[in-house]
Design a protein around this motif. Structure first.
Motif, PDB file in Angstrom:
ATOM      1  N   SER A  39      34.925  40.672  42.158  1.00  0.00           N
ATOM      2  CA  SER A  39      35.942  40.511  43.194  1.00  0.00           C
ATOM      3  C   SER A  39      36.631  41.844  43.437  1.00  0.00           C
ATOM      4  N   ASP A  40      37.102  42.051  44.674  1.00  0.00           N
ATOM      5  CA  ASP A  40      37.862  43.263  44.981  1.00  0.00           C
ATOM      6  C   ASP A  40      39.349  42.951  45.167  1.00  0.00           C
ATOM      7  N   SER A  41      39.783  41.748  44.777  1.00  0.00           N
ATOM      8  CA  SER A  41      41.181  41.346  44.948  1.00  0.00           C
ATOM      9  C   SER A  41      41.997  41.754  43.727  1.00  0.00           C
ATOM     10  N   VAL A  42      42.118  43.056  43.525  1.00  0.00           N
ATOM     11  CA  VAL A  42      42.796  43.581  42.335  1.00  0.00           C
ATOM     12  C   VAL A  42      44.294  43.296  42.319  1.00  0.00           C
ATOM     13  N   PRO A  43      45.039  43.488  43.439  1.00  0.00           N
ATOM     14  CA  PRO A  43      46.497  43.457  43.325  1.00  0.00           C
ATOM     15  C   PRO A  43      47.128  42.070  43.313  1.00  0.00           C
ATOM     16  N   ASP A  44      46.370  41.002  43.406  1.00  0.00           N
ATOM     17  CA  ASP A  44      46.955  39.667  43.449  1.00  0.00           C
ATOM     18  C   ASP A  44      47.618  39.328  42.120  1.00  0.00           C
ATOM     19  N   VAL A  45      48.849  38.870  42.186  1.00  0.00           N
ATOM     20  CA  VAL A  45      49.598  38.462  40.995  1.00  0.00           C
ATOM     21  C   VAL A  45      50.038  37.016  41.201  1.00  0.00           C
ATOM     22  N   PRO A  46      49.447  36.071  40.478  1.00  0.00           N
ATOM     23  CA  PRO A  46      49.795  34.656  40.667  1.00  0.00           C
ATOM     24  C   PRO A  46      51.293  34.416  40.501  1.00  0.00           C
ATOM     25  N   GLY A  47      51.837  33.602  41.388  1.00  0.00           N
ATOM     26  CA  GLY A  47      53.241  33.226  41.292  1.00  0.00           C
ATOM     27  C   GLY A  47      54.189  34.108  42.049  1.00  0.00           C
ATOM     28  N   THR A  48      53.735  35.272  42.525  1.00  0.00           N
ATOM     29  CA  THR A  48      54.616  36.148  43.296  1.00  0.00           C
ATOM     30  C   THR A  48      54.737  35.623  44.719  1.00  0.00           C
ATOM     31  N   GLU A  49      55.715  36.151  45.436  1.00  0.00           N
ATOM     32  CA  GLU A  49      55.936  35.690  46.807  1.00  0.00           C
ATOM     33  C   GLU A  49      54.714  35.921  47.691  1.00  0.00           C
ATOM     34  N   SER A  50      54.118  37.098  47.573  1.00  0.00           N
ATOM     35  CA  SER A  50      52.954  37.389  48.416  1.00  0.00           C
ATOM     36  C   SER A  50      51.794  36.458  48.103  1.00  0.00           C
ATOM     37  N   ASP A  51      51.632  36.098  46.836  1.00  0.00           N
ATOM     38  CA  ASP A  51      50.554  35.187  46.455  1.00  0.00           C
ATOM     39  C   ASP A  51      50.827  33.775  46.952  1.00  0.00           C
ATOM     40  N   ARG A  52      52.075  33.304  46.821  1.00  0.00           N
ATOM     41  CA  ARG A  52      52.413  31.955  47.293  1.00  0.00           C
ATOM     42  C   ARG A  52      52.253  31.851  48.799  1.00  0.00           C
ATOM     43  N   ALA A  53      52.655  32.895  49.511  1.00  0.00           N
ATOM     44  CA  ALA A  53      52.521  32.879  50.967  1.00  0.00           C
ATOM     45  C   ALA A  53      51.055  32.855  51.381  1.00  0.00           C
ATOM     46  N   ALA A  54      50.221  33.636  50.685  1.00  0.00           N
ATOM     47  CA  ALA A  54      48.792  33.661  51.004  1.00  0.00           C
ATOM     48  C   ALA A  54      48.156  32.292  50.753  1.00  0.00           C
ATOM     49  N   GLU A  55      48.536  31.656  49.642  1.00  0.00           N
ATOM     50  CA  GLU A  55      48.004  30.314  49.354  1.00  0.00           C
ATOM     51  C   GLU A  55      48.458  29.308  50.408  1.00  0.00           C
ATOM     52  N   TYR A  56      49.707  29.416  50.846  1.00  0.00           N
ATOM     53  CA  TYR A  56      50.220  28.510  51.884  1.00  0.00           C
ATOM     54  C   TYR A  56      49.426  28.667  53.176  1.00  0.00           C
ATOM     55  N   LEU A  57      49.170  29.914  53.563  1.00  0.00           N
ATOM     56  CA  LEU A  57      48.398  30.152  54.787  1.00  0.00           C
ATOM     57  C   LEU A  57      46.964  29.647  54.646  1.00  0.00           C
ATOM     58  N   ASP A  58      46.379  29.818  53.472  1.00  0.00           N
ATOM     59  CA  ASP A  58      45.016  29.323  53.260  1.00  0.00           C
ATOM     60  C   ASP A  58      44.924  27.823  53.489  1.00  0.00           C
ATOM     61  N   GLY A  59      46.012  27.115  53.185  1.00  0.00           N
ATOM     62  CA  GLY A  59      45.987  25.668  53.300  1.00  0.00           C
ATOM     63  C   GLY A  59      46.195  25.151  54.707  1.00  0.00           C
ATOM     64  N   ILE A  60      46.847  25.940  55.584  1.00  0.00           N
ATOM     65  CA  ILE A  60      47.151  25.425  56.917  1.00  0.00           C
ATOM     66  C   ILE A  60      46.531  26.232  58.054  1.00  0.00           C
ATOM     67  N   ASP A  61      46.098  27.451  57.749  1.00  0.00           N
ATOM     68  CA  ASP A  61      45.581  28.328  58.812  1.00  0.00           C
ATOM     69  C   ASP A  61      44.104  28.029  59.052  1.00  0.00           C
ATOM     70  N   PRO A  62      43.745  27.622  60.279  1.00  0.00           N
ATOM     71  CA  PRO A  62      42.327  27.357  60.567  1.00  0.00           C
ATOM     72  C   PRO A  62      41.472  28.619  60.604  1.00  0.00           C
TER      73      PRO A  62
END
Length: 701
Positions: A39-62
């Protein structure tokens, strides 16, 4: 314990060798499957704001991720090429799983002003599983490459991870092809015989297999960075050679005192095996500091590298004794040298430092502090395609865009998620922070703002924009994500957890060194001198890559910052490697101290008998690390240079000068411990043999 391990390995050597051959088959068979899972997703830190926002978008963004194609090398508006591109765009839109493909000729910003390049972004649908995504990428890539043009480059998004994985596999293979023959030649020079030189390589191959297998195992549970394969393989190979070198050198020495090969193996494991065991545990503990960080990348790297170190350690104290028991009779004993001849150069260095301890200590410390000065201005960022080798597809795409489009083209925006219920006035204030902010409505009342920062995606302007948005939102349900937001969160995570990581590592190292030496002062001295060499190595890395001095000689350029992966990995790994050489030297010093009780003799004899092994081990590690720097990935160049310098500085300035000087300053006090702790060590400490009566230190208790 070590005696039992030695007896078990020598009693049934063929069984032990057979089990390790099975391990090799698993490593080079099953383990190499990790190259398809990087994987090239080095900077992802679970539980941070940027990670939570990305997960939220993954769930609703077509809409999902996107890949980018750049076509150039000719006038792209010509009728023939234009018809090909328009046909390809139509076909791409019909591929199942593709959400959108804009027309590059009618969409603003996709056609270069000089008319010699155009960009075709291909956006995928959201919610695709791995198999479906791979099928879409293959189909899209094949169709784009059917266009007949001088230059076609396709990369970005999930395709970047695939390309980097393939390149990582090529780089590892190249590094092994370069390093193994050079290491073999050096071992032939060291040992003067093929049999003795070949044994460390067999253990090294086990280390590589262990790296593959450990990474493959961890890839089943967590993301493995594309850089992990190179770092773990490089370290697995280097440490395996180091440990085997120490064991074989000691075996040849023991053969001078006995014709019984098995007995020589037992003595080797009891003495040198103890050093290898503590060395492996020390490196592993140094890497446990990475587990304190919530970053998936750092944790997976810490676990994987620690697992590789344990494999190297086990191979050195099980596989190597079995090989020596079976074939060691054909290895010539070490030559007997006249008194005073063995290690003469290292003995002179020890005496020089011991006679002038203050001058040597002050001079060495000042030199290391000067080298460490650039660390005070160190910066880290995620980086862009400039960190990739010029031959990679992603780097060619980046260079083409950079040559034909205005600055900032293709830079990832700062993404702001306005959840339902966000105050319109707050939303307006946020929009006003960046001219040209684009807005997109999602199902359920969520709005996504794309704010284009000035400069690079993770530059100062981008990170400051993230901070301004977070300040302007107040208590509203607004979240920020994107490359810059992930960098801000990663930096905050490092700052919050670094002190805890340092305490964890230093406490563990102190306890291990106390168990090894029975002293409370030697661990403190060792930690301080190791931090000095580590700071010097990291300072040079900053001076070269961040500031651009001599970077061209390494195939890089001034980057303005280090990769965010480099500093924590250099610190964790180099700290453990430095302990290797400290333990090699302390083991010999301790033997002499227990035998004679003469602190001065322990310093001179310890360095006399260990200096050659330490120097050879450092040279071999430097060769291995240097071979892995031929790939051209900037993070690997930074890590490789940092580790190479840390090893060389530690094995020369620190261990050959600073260690004997500081040990001379401490004198007999170096081996001191409070009475209760000393009795605890005598009772529970792991010894290579029944210790001789310890000289009394009544005057220092």
């Amino acid at each position: 314990m070590l005696t039992r391990i030695a007896r078990a390995s020598t009693r049934r050597p063929l069984t032990v060798i057979g089990l390790w051959l099975l391990f090799l088959l698993l490593g080079f068979g099953l383990g190499t499957g990790v190259f398809a899972r990087l994987s090239d997703s080095v900077p992802d830190v679970p539980g941070t704001e940027s990670d939570r926002a990305a997960e939220y978008l993954d769930g609703i963004d077509p809409v999902g991720e996107s890949i980018t194609a750049v076509i150039g090398g000719t006038t792209v508006s010509g009728a023939g090429l234009r018809s090909q591109v328009e046909a390809a765009v139509a076909d791409l839109r019909d591929i199942p799983g593709v959400a959108a493909v804009p027309d590059p000729y009618t969409t603003p910003g996709l056609l270069a002003e000089d008319g010699r390049a155009l960009v075709v972004p291909v956006t995928l649908k959201g919610g695709l599983d791995d198999e479906a995504e791979e099928k879409v990428l293959d189909s899209a890539g094949e169709r784009i490459h059917e266009i007949r043009a001088p230059e076609i480059h396709v990369s970005g998004g999930p395709l970047l991870g695939q390309q980097l994985g393939e390149r990582a596999q090529e780089d590892v293979a190249r590094a092994e092809i370069i390093s193994l023959p050079v290491v073999l030649v050096l071992l032939l020079v060291i040992f003067g015989g093929l049999r003795a030189a070949g044994l460390p390589l067999l253990v090294a191959v086990s280390g590589i297999a262990g790296a593959f297998l450990a990474l493959f195992g961890f890839s089943r549970f967590t993301d493995i960075s594309v850089y992990a394969i190179q770092v773990t393989t490089m370290l697995g190979l280097g440490l395996a050679v180091d440990y085997a070198l120490l064991m074989v050198v000691r075996f040849r020495e023991e053969r001078r005192h006995t014709d019984d090969v098995v007995e020589a193996v037992h003595r080797t494991v009891a003495r040198a095996g103890r050093t290898v065991l503590f060395s492996g545990l020390t490196v592993a503990i140094s890497l446990t500091g990475l587990l304190v960080f919530p970053s998936t990348f750092l944790r997976s790297m810490g676990l994987a590298v620690a697992a590789v170190v344990v494999v190297d350690m086990l191979a050195a104290i099980t596989l190597l004794p079995a090989l020596l028991a079976r074939f060691g009779g054909r290895i010539a004993p070490a030559r007997t040298r006249p008194d005073g001849e063995e290690g003469r150069v290292f003995a002179r260095l020890a005496r020089f430092a011991a006679r002038r301890p203050v001058a040597v200590t002050v001079t060495s410390v000042l030199a290391l502090l000067v080298l460490a000065l650039p660390v005070t201005g160190m910066r880290i960022n995620i980086g862009d395609a400039q960190q990739l080798p010029s031959s990679t597809e992603a780097r060619r795409l980046y260079d083409t865009v950079d040559a034909h489009f205005p600055p900032g083209t293709g830079v990832s925006p700062v993404t702001v998620v306005l959840r339902p219920g966000t105050d319109p006035a707050t939303a307006a204030r946020i929009r006003a922070l960046s001219p040209g902010t684009e807005s997109r409505a999602l199902p359920g009342g969520t709005t996504v703002l794309s704010m284009q920062p000035g400069g690079s995606a993770d530059g100062r302007a981008a990170t400051e924009l993230v901070q301004r948005v977070r300040e302007a939102r107040g208590d509203e349900p607004v979240q920020v994500t994107g490359v810059a937001a992930r960098l801000v969160d990663f930096r905050a995570m490092l700052g919050d957890r670094a002190p805890w990581a340092a305490v964890t590592v230093l406490a563990g190292i102190f306890l291990l060194l106390f168990a090894f030496t029975g002293s409370v002062l030697i661990p403190l001295r060792t930690i301080v001198t190791t931090l000095l060499s580590l700071g010097a190595a990291l300072g040079v890395v900053v001076w070269v890559f961040q500031d651009g001095h001599l970077a061209g000689l390494l195939g890089s350029q001034e980057l303005g910052a280090l990769s965010l992966t480099a500093p924590p990995l250099i610190i964790a790994i180099a700290f453990g490697l430095a302990m290797d050489y400290e333990l090699f030297i302390l083991a010999r010093m301790r033997e002499t101290w227990l035998r004679t009780g003469d602190a001065q003799d322990a310093i001179v004899t310890g360095l006399r008998r260990s200096g050659r092994v330490v120097s050879c081990a450092a040279l071999l590690l430097a060769v291995v690390f240097g071979a892995f720097m031929t790939g051209g990935f900037a993070p690997i160049l930074q890590i490789g240079l940092g580790l190479t310098l840390a090893v060389l500085i530690d094995a020369t300035v620190v261990r050959m000068l600073l260690v004997p000087a500081t040990m001379a300053l401490l004198g007999r006090r170096a081996w001191w411990a409070p009475g209760r702790l000393r009795r605890t060590h005598d009772r529970f400490g792991l010894s290579e043999e029944a210790p001789a009566p310890r000289p009394e230190l009544a005057d220092h208790r």
